[in-house]
Every structure is written in C-alpha cells, then in structure tokens.
Design a protein around this motif. Structure first.
Motif, PDB file in Angstrom:
ATOM      1  N   ASN A   1       0.794  -1.225   0.000  1.00  0.00           N
ATOM      2  CA  ASN A   1       0.000   0.000   0.000  1.00  0.00           C
ATOM      3  C   ASN A   1       0.829   1.279   0.000  1.00  0.00           C
ATOM      4  O   ASN A   1       0.315   2.338  -0.333  1.00  0.00           O
ATOM      5  N   ASP A   2       2.068   1.207   0.372  1.00  0.00           N
ATOM      6  CA  ASP A   2       2.896   2.400   0.534  1.00  0.00           C
ATOM      7  C   ASP A   2       3.916   2.464  -0.600  1.00  0.00           C
ATOM      8  O   ASP A   2       4.933   1.768  -0.580  1.00  0.00           O
ATOM      9  N   SER A   3       3.651   3.316  -1.593  1.00  0.00           N
ATOM     10  CA  SER A   3       4.542   3.393  -2.754  1.00  0.00           C
ATOM     11  C   SER A   3       5.904   3.961  -2.387  1.00  0.00           C
ATOM     12  O   SER A   3       6.916   3.568  -2.962  1.00  0.00           O
ATOM     13  N   ILE A   4       5.941   4.890  -1.419  1.00  0.00           N
ATOM     14  CA  ILE A   4       7.218   5.478  -1.011  1.00  0.00           C
ATOM     15  C   ILE A   4       8.098   4.426  -0.340  1.00  0.00           C
ATOM     16  O   ILE A   4       9.279   4.285  -0.660  1.00  0.00           O
ATOM     17  N   ALA A   5       7.504   3.677   0.580  1.00  0.00           N
ATOM     18  CA  ALA A   5       8.259   2.612   1.245  1.00  0.00           C
ATOM     19  C   ALA A   5       8.730   1.578   0.229  1.00  0.00           C
ATOM     20  O   ALA A   5       9.856   1.074   0.322  1.00  0.00           O
TER      21      ALA A   5
ATOM     22  N   PHE B   1      16.187  -0.490  -9.981  1.00  0.00           N
ATOM     23  CA  PHE B   1      16.160   0.972 -10.021  1.00  0.00           C
ATOM     24  C   PHE B   1      15.099   1.472 -11.009  1.00  0.00           C
ATOM     25  O   PHE B   1      14.501   2.528 -10.812  1.00  0.00           O
ATOM     26  N   GLY B   2      14.868   0.696 -12.071  1.00  0.00           N
ATOM     27  CA  GLY B   2      13.834   1.064 -13.034  1.00  0.00           C
ATOM     28  C   GLY B   2      12.448   1.047 -12.420  1.00  0.00           C
ATOM     29  O   GLY B   2      11.590   1.872 -12.765  1.00  0.00           O
ATOM     30  N   VAL B   3      12.205   0.100 -11.530  1.00  0.00           N
ATOM     31  CA  VAL B   3      10.909   0.048 -10.838  1.00  0.00           C
ATOM     32  C   VAL B   3      10.666   1.339 -10.067  1.00  0.00           C
ATOM     33  O   VAL B   3       9.554   1.879 -10.052  1.00  0.00           O
ATOM     34  N   ILE B   4      11.719   1.854  -9.446  1.00  0.00           N
ATOM     35  CA  ILE B   4      11.596   3.087  -8.659  1.00  0.00           C
ATOM     36  C   ILE B   4      11.215   4.258  -9.556  1.00  0.00           C
ATOM     37  O   ILE B   4      10.365   5.082  -9.201  1.00  0.00           O
ATOM     38  N   GLU B   5      11.822   4.338 -10.721  1.00  0.00           N
ATOM     39  CA  GLU B   5      11.489   5.423 -11.641  1.00  0.00           C
ATOM     40  C   GLU B   5      10.007   5.386 -11.996  1.00  0.00           C
ATOM     41  O   GLU B   5       9.352   6.431 -12.095  1.00  0.00           O
ATOM     42  N   GLY B   6       9.473   4.195 -12.192  1.00  0.00           N
ATOM     43  CA  GLY B   6       8.049   4.074 -12.484  1.00  0.00           C
ATOM     44  C   GLY B   6       7.190   4.552 -11.337  1.00  0.00           C
ATOM     45  O   GLY B   6       6.161   5.217 -11.545  1.00  0.00           O
ATOM     46  N   ILE B   7       7.593   4.232 -10.109  1.00  0.00           N
ATOM     47  CA  ILE B   7       6.841   4.679  -8.934  1.00  0.00           C
ATOM     48  C   ILE B   7       6.870   6.189  -8.820  1.00  0.00           C
ATOM     49  O   ILE B   7       5.845   6.842  -8.578  1.00  0.00           O
ATOM     50  N   VAL B   8       8.049   6.776  -9.023  1.00  0.00           N
ATOM     51  CA  VAL B   8       8.219   8.223  -8.854  1.00  0.00           C
ATOM     52  C   VAL B   8       7.442   8.993  -9.913  1.00  0.00           C
ATOM     53  O   VAL B   8       6.896  10.073  -9.647  1.00  0.00           O
ATOM     54  N   LYS B   9       7.332   8.468 -11.123  1.00  0.00           N
ATOM     55  CA  LYS B   9       6.589   9.145 -12.192  1.00  0.00           C
ATOM     56  C   LYS B   9       5.128   9.330 -11.826  1.00  0.00           C
ATOM     57  O   LYS B   9       4.469  10.271 -12.287  1.00  0.00           O
TER      58      LYS B   9
ATOM     59  N   GLU C   1       0.943  18.119  -4.564  1.00  0.00           N
ATOM     60  CA  GLU C   1      -0.113  19.125  -4.505  1.00  0.00           C
ATOM     61  C   GLU C   1      -0.072  19.953  -3.234  1.00  0.00           C
ATOM     62  O   GLU C   1      -0.780  20.947  -3.121  1.00  0.00           O
ATOM     63  N   ASN C   2       0.718  19.558  -2.274  1.00  0.00           N
ATOM     64  CA  ASN C   2       0.890  20.362  -1.060  1.00  0.00           C
ATOM     65  C   ASN C   2       2.345  20.270  -0.620  1.00  0.00           C
ATOM     66  O   ASN C   2       3.153  19.564  -1.230  1.00  0.00           O
ATOM     67  N   GLU C   3       2.672  21.000   0.431  1.00  0.00           N
ATOM     68  CA  GLU C   3       4.070  21.095   0.861  1.00  0.00           C
ATOM     69  C   GLU C   3       4.658  19.737   1.219  1.00  0.00           C
ATOM     70  O   GLU C   3       5.794  19.425   0.852  1.00  0.00           O
ATOM     71  N   THR C   4       3.878  18.924   1.910  1.00  0.00           N
ATOM     72  CA  THR C   4       4.370  17.599   2.301  1.00  0.00           C
ATOM     73  C   THR C   4       4.614  16.726   1.088  1.00  0.00           C
ATOM     74  O   THR C   4       5.656  16.053   0.985  1.00  0.00           O
ATOM     75  N   GLU C   5       3.682  16.719   0.161  1.00  0.00           N
ATOM     76  CA  GLU C   5       3.828  15.891  -1.041  1.00  0.00           C
ATOM     77  C   GLU C   5       4.990  16.366  -1.903  1.00  0.00           C
ATOM     78  O   GLU C   5       5.705  15.554  -2.505  1.00  0.00           O
TER      79      GLU C   5
ATOM     80  N   GLU D   1       7.712  17.812  -0.797  1.00  0.00           N
ATOM     81  CA  GLU D   1       8.929  17.385  -0.102  1.00  0.00           C
ATOM     82  C   GLU D   1       9.216  15.909  -0.374  1.00  0.00           C
ATOM     83  O   GLU D   1      10.361  15.523  -0.627  1.00  0.00           O
ATOM     84  N   ILE D   2       8.164  15.090  -0.334  1.00  0.00           N
ATOM     85  CA  ILE D   2       8.334  13.667  -0.620  1.00  0.00           C
ATOM     86  C   ILE D   2       8.790  13.465  -2.061  1.00  0.00           C
ATOM     87  O   ILE D   2       9.679  12.646  -2.346  1.00  0.00           O
ATOM     88  N   MET D   3       8.206  14.222  -2.991  1.00  0.00           N
ATOM     89  CA  MET D   3       8.566  14.084  -4.399  1.00  0.00           C
ATOM     90  C   MET D   3      10.035  14.432  -4.626  1.00  0.00           C
ATOM     91  O   MET D   3      10.742  13.764  -5.388  1.00  0.00           O
ATOM     92  N   ILE D   4      10.509  15.489  -3.951  1.00  0.00           N
ATOM     93  CA  ILE D   4      11.921  15.872  -4.073  1.00  0.00           C
ATOM     94  C   ILE D   4      12.820  14.750  -3.589  1.00  0.00           C
ATOM     95  O   ILE D   4      13.808  14.393  -4.244  1.00  0.00           O
ATOM     96  N   LYS D   5      12.478  14.158  -2.454  1.00  0.00           N
ATOM     97  CA  LYS D   5      13.294  13.066  -1.914  1.00  0.00           C
ATOM     98  C   LYS D   5      13.298  11.867  -2.858  1.00  0.00           C
ATOM     99  O   LYS D   5      14.339  11.224  -3.055  1.00  0.00           O
ATOM    100  N   MET D   6      12.151  11.563  -3.439  1.00  0.00           N
ATOM    101  CA  MET D   6      12.066  10.411  -4.338  1.00  0.00           C
ATOM    102  C   MET D   6      12.798  10.669  -5.658  1.00  0.00           C
ATOM    103  O   MET D   6      13.448   9.777  -6.202  1.00  0.00           O
TER     104      MET D   6
END
Length: 369
Positions: free
Chosen positions: A200-204, A229-237, A242-246, A248-253
């Motif tokens: 359920n947790d795409s970031i994890a 590593f390719g799987v991660i790129e798909g998740i990040v795409k 849409e908000n400050e928290t998201e 920040e998460i996007m930058i880290k990913m």
C-alpha cells in the motif's frame, strides 16, 4: 549507529498516548530527555538518569523502564557497550515484573508487557558490539518471530502498522549483519519478503527497491540492479505534489532516482555523468548529504581534489548538523592527505571545530590525527 525511535509514542507496546497532553504526562520529565537525545547530548542524559534514580523521582514501573531505556541508548551511543548490556540485562532478568497486570494499582484493566521496543532491539544488537555477531543474528531472528506473532494478533490498523514498521526495522538489521558476511543470497530473500509485504505504501516500496538494487550491486548483478532501479522510476513518475508535504516527498524520491543513476555510472567508472546526477540532487535539495559526499568522491576519482575538498568544506559550513558524520569526515581527511603536505595541521583545525559542534557520540578518531 542507527537506533529505533525512542519517542513517547513508542514508550510501551500497549500504551495509549492519545489522552495525554504532553510527553511529561506520560513519564516524569520525558520532554527534557527527548530534547537532550535530539541534540546528541548523551552524557547529559546519563547525568539526568542518575539524578532521577538517586532522587527517587521515578514512581511507576514504566517510568523506571523509560529512564533505563534512555540510559541504555546513551551508553550504546557512547560505545560503552558492556555497561549498556548490564542495563538491558536488568530488564531481561525481570520480564515478569514489567507486565501491567503485575501492578493493577498503577495500571487498572491493562495487561501485557510494558517493555519499550528499543530495549528488545538493543538486546539483539549489543552482542555484535562485544565480538559476538552470531549471537546478535540469533536474537534478531527470535525478535522477528516475536514481532510476527504480534502482527498475526493485531486487529486494529494503527497498532498493526507500528508492528509492521518494527518488522521492517528488524529485517533491515538482519540484512546489515548478513551483508557484513557477504551472504548476499539471504539478503536478497529478505529484501524480496519486505517488498512483497509493502503493498500500500509506494514510497516505502521505492526505498525497498533501492536497497534491493544496492544489494544486487554488491555481488555484481548489474542488470538486476538496473531493473530494480527502473521500478523506482516508475513509482516516482506517478507521484503528485499538490501540497508542501507531497512536494517534499517528491523531491526526496526524485533525488533517490538520481542517486541510483549516479551509482550505476560510478560502477561503470563514468564519474563525470555521476557528478551531473549528484548535482541535480543538490540543485533540488541543497541538504542532500549523500549526493554531496558522493559528488566529492567522484571529483576526487577524476583527480580534481581542489573542487572535491571545496564541495565537502562548503557543506560543513552550510549544514553542519546534517553533514557532520564520521563517513563524511573520513572522506574529507583522505582528500586532505592526498592534496596537502601539511595535512596534519589542517586535520587538527578540523578536529578542533568538530570538538566544538559535534554530538557526544561523534567518533573523533575518524580524523586520523
């Protein structure tokens, strides 16, 4: 050393903290211990625990356990491992005492263990610090079984996630020990179990896939690592900010993707391309210490010692709290040794600065003065 969280939310395994107004409502002067731990003031924690014990300021069993936990963590951070073991053994020998039902006047209608999870983790980890790595592994596997029994009995979503996080922590500890023995097959199996459990947790999931790719690189499976590593790129795409928290998460990913790309370039000894990937990370997040450290290493491998040293020194000036770790300092000192004849004097200056700003557990021997 990375330790499990010791915040008030994890003081006990069954404690409900929703009704407390502050950490101090949960345990005597807990907020002060929290503050000292966050600042790395481990010697001050030892003093505070000693004062509380000598002054009979701890009235309930769980308060004794919380202070004992902070004491054990502080001793471990300060590499006083034998003393930390002695603290943990106090609990191990009296597990029956530290159950809610043994103290009904303090904890009416409660049952189960009040032992903080961090003590269980330390009980498993500490033998490896005393030259008994196999004993640590055995204890971690026993702890993993204990956690999975808890998971099978969890009916509510919130406590189940707490135990799920602990399961991930323990499996990662087990992986670290197996990696030190270069037992890559076991590590791969454990990583795949973790990934299969994160539905359920795409970031994890992205972080786990990154770790899997790193393990694959350890034994030369470059194609496997590229796939992970390719799987991660798909998740990040698929991430949206849409908000400050998201955001920040996007930058880290996104930085995770760039760092993984750079790692592949480093394996291929294409250091210029790796530098570009790391610079993208730094442009996106100027406090990305991993990218800063690795960019400097790539510059060193390209024989550009002057720029590599500037990258490291600028980071220490800008973000000392984040950049000041033993690995970072070891790398900087190695660059000094390669670049300067008078490197001993330069390292002494660095050592003096570290003595002023570093937390108590910083290992000053990393400067090799």
């Amino acid at each position: 050393m990375s330790l499990p969280s010791s915040d008030a939310q994890t003081v006990t395994e069954h404690e409900n903290t929703d009704s407390v107004n502050s950490y101090n409502d949960l345990c005597y002067d807990l907020s002060s211990l929290q503050d000292l731990a966050c600042r790395g003031s481990w010697r001050s924690i030892l003093d505070k625990v000693a004062q509380a014990r000598s002054g009979s300021l701890l009235s309930k069993p769980h308060e004794h356990l919380v202070y004992l936990s902070y004491n054990a963590i502080a001793l471990t951070k300060l590499r006083r491992f034998s003393e930390a073991v002695a603290e943990v053994e106090l609990v191990e020998k009296g597990l029956d005492i530290y159950r809610y039902e043994m103290h009904p006047h303090h904890y009416p209608n409660r049952h189960g263990s009040m032992v903080p999870f961090v003590l269980r983790w330390l009980h498993a980890e500490l033998p490896s610090k005393l030259g008994k790595p196999h004993e640590s592994l055995d204890r971690f596997y026993t702890l993993l079984q204990f956690i999975r029994e808890k998971l099978s009995n969890c009916l509510e979503n919130v406590p189940r996630q707490v135990w799920r996080n602990r399961e991930c922590l323990v499996i990662n500890s087990i992986i670290s020990h197996h990696l030190s023995y270069k037992q890559y097959g076991v590590c791969l199996d454990l990583m795949k179990d973790l990934i299969n459990g994160e539905t359920n947790d795409s970031i994890a999931s992205a972080i786990l896939w990154s770790k899997l790719g790193f393990v694959q690189l350890q034994f030369g499976d470059l194609e496997g690592a590229k796939g992970s590593f390719g799987v991660i790129e798909g998740i990040v795409k698929d991430l949206k900010g849409e908000n400050e928290t998201e955001i920040e998460i996007m930058i880290k990913m996104k930085n995770l993707v760039n760092r993984n790309n750079a790692l592949m370039f480093m394996v291929e000894k294409d250091y210029a391309s790796a530098v570009r990937e790391y610079q993208e990370c730094i442009d996106r997040d100027s406090s990305d210490v991993i990218a800063i450290n690795n960019k400097a290493l790539c510059l060193m491998y390209m024989r550009d010692l002057s720029d590599s040293i500037k990258v490291m020194e600028n980071a220490l000036e800008r973000i000392p709290t984040s950049a000041l770790n033993e690995t970072f300092v070891v790398n900087l000192c190695s660059m000094y040794e390669l670049a300067y004849v008078n490197h001993s004097d330069i390292k002494k200056t660095l050592g003096s600065w570290i003595a002023r700003v570093a937390p108590d557990d910083f290992d000053t021997s990393c400067t090799r003065i």
